[in-house]
Design a protein around this motif. Sequence first.
Motif, PDB file in Angstrom:
ATOM      1  N   LEU A 116       0.826  -1.191   0.000  1.00 15.37           N
ATOM      2  CA  LEU A 116       0.000   0.000   0.000  1.00 15.37           C
ATOM      3  C   LEU A 116       0.866   1.250   0.000  1.00 15.37           C
ATOM      4  O   LEU A 116       0.590   2.214  -0.726  1.00 15.37           O
ATOM      5  CB  LEU A 116      -0.941   0.004   1.219  1.00 15.37           C
ATOM      6  CG  LEU A 116      -1.914   1.161   1.308  1.00 15.37           C
ATOM      7  CD1 LEU A 116      -2.896   1.125   0.138  1.00 15.37           C
ATOM      8  CD2 LEU A 116      -2.660   1.109   2.630  1.00 15.37           C
ATOM      9  N   GLY A 117       1.953   1.254   0.757  1.00 18.28           N
ATOM     10  CA  GLY A 117       2.869   2.397   0.784  1.00 18.28           C
ATOM     11  C   GLY A 117       3.536   2.609  -0.565  1.00 18.28           C
ATOM     12  O   GLY A 117       3.703   3.742  -1.031  1.00 18.28           O
ATOM     13  N   ALA A 118       3.940   1.521  -1.235  1.00 20.45           N
ATOM     14  CA  ALA A 118       4.565   1.631  -2.554  1.00 20.45           C
ATOM     15  C   ALA A 118       3.572   2.190  -3.572  1.00 20.45           C
ATOM     16  O   ALA A 118       3.920   3.023  -4.417  1.00 20.45           O
ATOM     17  CB  ALA A 118       5.078   0.268  -3.003  1.00 20.45           C
ATOM     18  N   LEU A 119       2.333   1.743  -3.503  1.00 19.33           N
ATOM     19  CA  LEU A 119       1.311   2.239  -4.414  1.00 19.33           C
ATOM     20  C   LEU A 119       1.080   3.727  -4.176  1.00 19.33           C
ATOM     21  O   LEU A 119       1.009   4.515  -5.130  1.00 19.33           O
ATOM     22  CB  LEU A 119       0.010   1.459  -4.229  1.00 19.33           C
ATOM     23  CG  LEU A 119      -1.155   1.929  -5.095  1.00 19.33           C
ATOM     24  CD1 LEU A 119      -0.866   1.670  -6.568  1.00 19.33           C
ATOM     25  CD2 LEU A 119      -2.448   1.266  -4.674  1.00 19.33           C
ATOM     26  N   ALA A 120       1.002   4.150  -2.919  1.00 22.01           N
ATOM     27  CA  ALA A 120       0.770   5.563  -2.607  1.00 22.01           C
ATOM     28  C   ALA A 120       1.941   6.411  -3.106  1.00 22.01           C
ATOM     29  O   ALA A 120       1.736   7.500  -3.659  1.00 22.01           O
ATOM     30  CB  ALA A 120       0.593   5.739  -1.098  1.00 22.01           C
ATOM     31  N   TYR A 121       3.147   5.945  -2.941  1.00 16.12           N
ATOM     32  CA  TYR A 121       4.316   6.702  -3.416  1.00 16.12           C
ATOM     33  C   TYR A 121       4.277   6.833  -4.935  1.00 16.12           C
ATOM     34  O   TYR A 121       4.525   7.908  -5.485  1.00 16.12           O
ATOM     35  CB  TYR A 121       5.613   6.012  -2.979  1.00 16.12           C
ATOM     36  CG  TYR A 121       6.838   6.653  -3.561  1.00 16.12           C
ATOM     37  CD1 TYR A 121       7.332   7.844  -3.032  1.00 16.12           C
ATOM     38  CD2 TYR A 121       7.494   6.104  -4.661  1.00 16.12           C
ATOM     39  CE1 TYR A 121       8.440   8.454  -3.579  1.00 16.12           C
ATOM     40  CE2 TYR A 121       8.596   6.706  -5.218  1.00 16.12           C
ATOM     41  CZ  TYR A 121       9.082   7.879  -4.670  1.00 16.12           C
ATOM     42  OH  TYR A 121      10.174   8.480  -5.214  1.00 16.12           O
ATOM     43  N   GLY A 122       3.998   5.746  -5.616  1.00 13.49           N
ATOM     44  CA  GLY A 122       3.951   5.793  -7.080  1.00 13.49           C
ATOM     45  C   GLY A 122       2.905   6.761  -7.592  1.00 13.49           C
ATOM     46  O   GLY A 122       3.136   7.526  -8.534  1.00 13.49           O
ATOM     47  N   VAL A 123       1.706   6.740  -6.985  1.00 14.69           N
ATOM     48  CA  VAL A 123       0.637   7.641  -7.409  1.00 14.69           C
ATOM     49  C   VAL A 123       1.036   9.089  -7.142  1.00 14.69           C
ATOM     50  O   VAL A 123       0.866   9.969  -7.978  1.00 14.69           O
ATOM     51  CB  VAL A 123      -0.688   7.275  -6.689  1.00 14.69           C
ATOM     52  CG1 VAL A 123      -1.747   8.355  -6.886  1.00 14.69           C
ATOM     53  CG2 VAL A 123      -1.195   5.934  -7.182  1.00 14.69           C
ATOM     54  N   ARG A 124       1.586   9.373  -5.944  1.00 16.04           N
ATOM     55  CA  ARG A 124       1.986  10.740  -5.609  1.00 16.04           C
ATOM     56  C   ARG A 124       3.064  11.240  -6.560  1.00 16.04           C
ATOM     57  O   ARG A 124       3.040  12.372  -7.038  1.00 16.04           O
ATOM     58  CB  ARG A 124       2.503  10.791  -4.172  1.00 16.04           C
ATOM     59  CG  ARG A 124       2.803  12.210  -3.713  1.00 16.04           C
ATOM     60  CD  ARG A 124       3.245  12.248  -2.270  1.00 16.04           C
ATOM     61  NE  ARG A 124       4.422  11.465  -1.995  1.00 16.04           N
ATOM     62  CZ  ARG A 124       5.681  11.914  -2.125  1.00 16.04           C
ATOM     63  NH1 ARG A 124       5.906  13.137  -2.524  1.00 16.04           N
ATOM     64  NH2 ARG A 124       6.687  11.126  -1.859  1.00 16.04           N
ATOM     65  N   HIS A 125       4.015  10.409  -6.899  1.00 16.26           N
ATOM     66  CA  HIS A 125       5.084  10.796  -7.805  1.00 16.26           C
ATOM     67  C   HIS A 125       4.549  11.066  -9.208  1.00 16.26           C
ATOM     68  O   HIS A 125       4.931  12.046  -9.867  1.00 16.26           O
ATOM     69  CB  HIS A 125       6.154   9.703  -7.832  1.00 16.26           C
ATOM     70  CG  HIS A 125       7.383  10.072  -8.609  1.00 16.26           C
ATOM     71  ND1 HIS A 125       8.218  11.096  -8.240  1.00 16.26           N
ATOM     72  CD2 HIS A 125       7.906   9.570  -9.763  1.00 16.26           C
ATOM     73  CE1 HIS A 125       9.197  11.201  -9.096  1.00 16.26           C
ATOM     74  NE2 HIS A 125       9.032  10.276 -10.049  1.00 16.26           N
ATOM     75  N   ALA A 126       3.647  10.230  -9.675  1.00 16.04           N
ATOM     76  CA  ALA A 126       3.060  10.421 -11.015  1.00 16.04           C
ATOM     77  C   ALA A 126       2.257  11.715 -11.074  1.00 16.04           C
ATOM     78  O   ALA A 126       2.323  12.470 -12.052  1.00 16.04           O
ATOM     79  CB  ALA A 126       2.179   9.231 -11.372  1.00 16.04           C
ATOM     80  N   VAL A 127       1.515  12.010 -10.007  1.00 17.84           N
ATOM     81  CA  VAL A 127       0.715  13.233  -9.980  1.00 17.84           C
ATOM     82  C   VAL A 127       1.635  14.445  -9.967  1.00 17.84           C
ATOM     83  O   VAL A 127       1.392  15.443 -10.654  1.00 17.84           O
ATOM     84  CB  VAL A 127      -0.242  13.227  -8.763  1.00 17.84           C
ATOM     85  CG1 VAL A 127      -0.859  14.596  -8.538  1.00 17.84           C
ATOM     86  CG2 VAL A 127      -1.336  12.180  -8.960  1.00 17.84           C
ATOM     87  N   SER A 128       2.722  14.399  -9.203  1.00 17.26           N
ATOM     88  CA  SER A 128       3.622  15.557  -9.152  1.00 17.26           C
ATOM     89  C   SER A 128       4.314  15.770 -10.488  1.00 17.26           C
ATOM     90  O   SER A 128       4.575  16.912 -10.870  1.00 17.26           O
ATOM     91  CB  SER A 128       4.649  15.387  -8.033  1.00 17.26           C
ATOM     92  OG  SER A 128       5.565  14.371  -8.368  1.00 17.26           O
ATOM     93  N   LEU A 129       4.599  14.727 -11.216  1.00 20.55           N
ATOM     94  CA  LEU A 129       5.210  14.887 -12.541  1.00 20.55           C
ATOM     95  C   LEU A 129       4.219  15.515 -13.521  1.00 20.55           C
ATOM     96  O   LEU A 129       4.603  16.276 -14.403  1.00 20.55           O
ATOM     97  CB  LEU A 129       5.698  13.541 -13.078  1.00 20.55           C
ATOM     98  CG  LEU A 129       6.949  12.971 -12.428  1.00 20.55           C
ATOM     99  CD1 LEU A 129       7.273  11.597 -13.025  1.00 20.55           C
ATOM    100  CD2 LEU A 129       8.128  13.901 -12.643  1.00 20.55           C
TER     101      LEU A 129
END
Length: 158
Positions: A116-129
Amino acid sequence: MSMNAAELAALIAAVFWALLVCVGVFVLFRLGRLLSESSKLVTDLRERGDVLLTRAQLAVDGAQQAVDRAGRQLDRTESVTASMDELGAGMSELAGQVTALAGLGRAIAGGPVGRLGALAYGVRHAVSLRRTPRTLPGRVMERRVMERGELTRSEAKR
């Protein structure tokens, strides 16, 4: 002037006695020189012996100092060895704790919370890009500066 046998014997005895006394005086004179030379030799040997004993004592003192230094160094080495044993025990304990923490970290990362933490990090990173425009680091230079290879001082510092 004739001599009888007793007087002749007395004369011969006196001559031999005189020769014997001369030989005795010569022998005593030589013995005196021998004793004088031997006393000089004994005095010289005594002085040399004193010098040798002094040197031997200095050598023994130096050796004793070296032994004392070696003993002190050995004591220090034992202290360092004891400290290293304590450090080794501490490091073993720390390694056990790190191993336990690593196992805990693997359990968390491999479990549902980690996923769940890895998924949240990936989503946050994609949104910031997506939200920020892409810009490359650096600065824009004029073409003429690049062709000539000239940089001003302020440009070179950047």
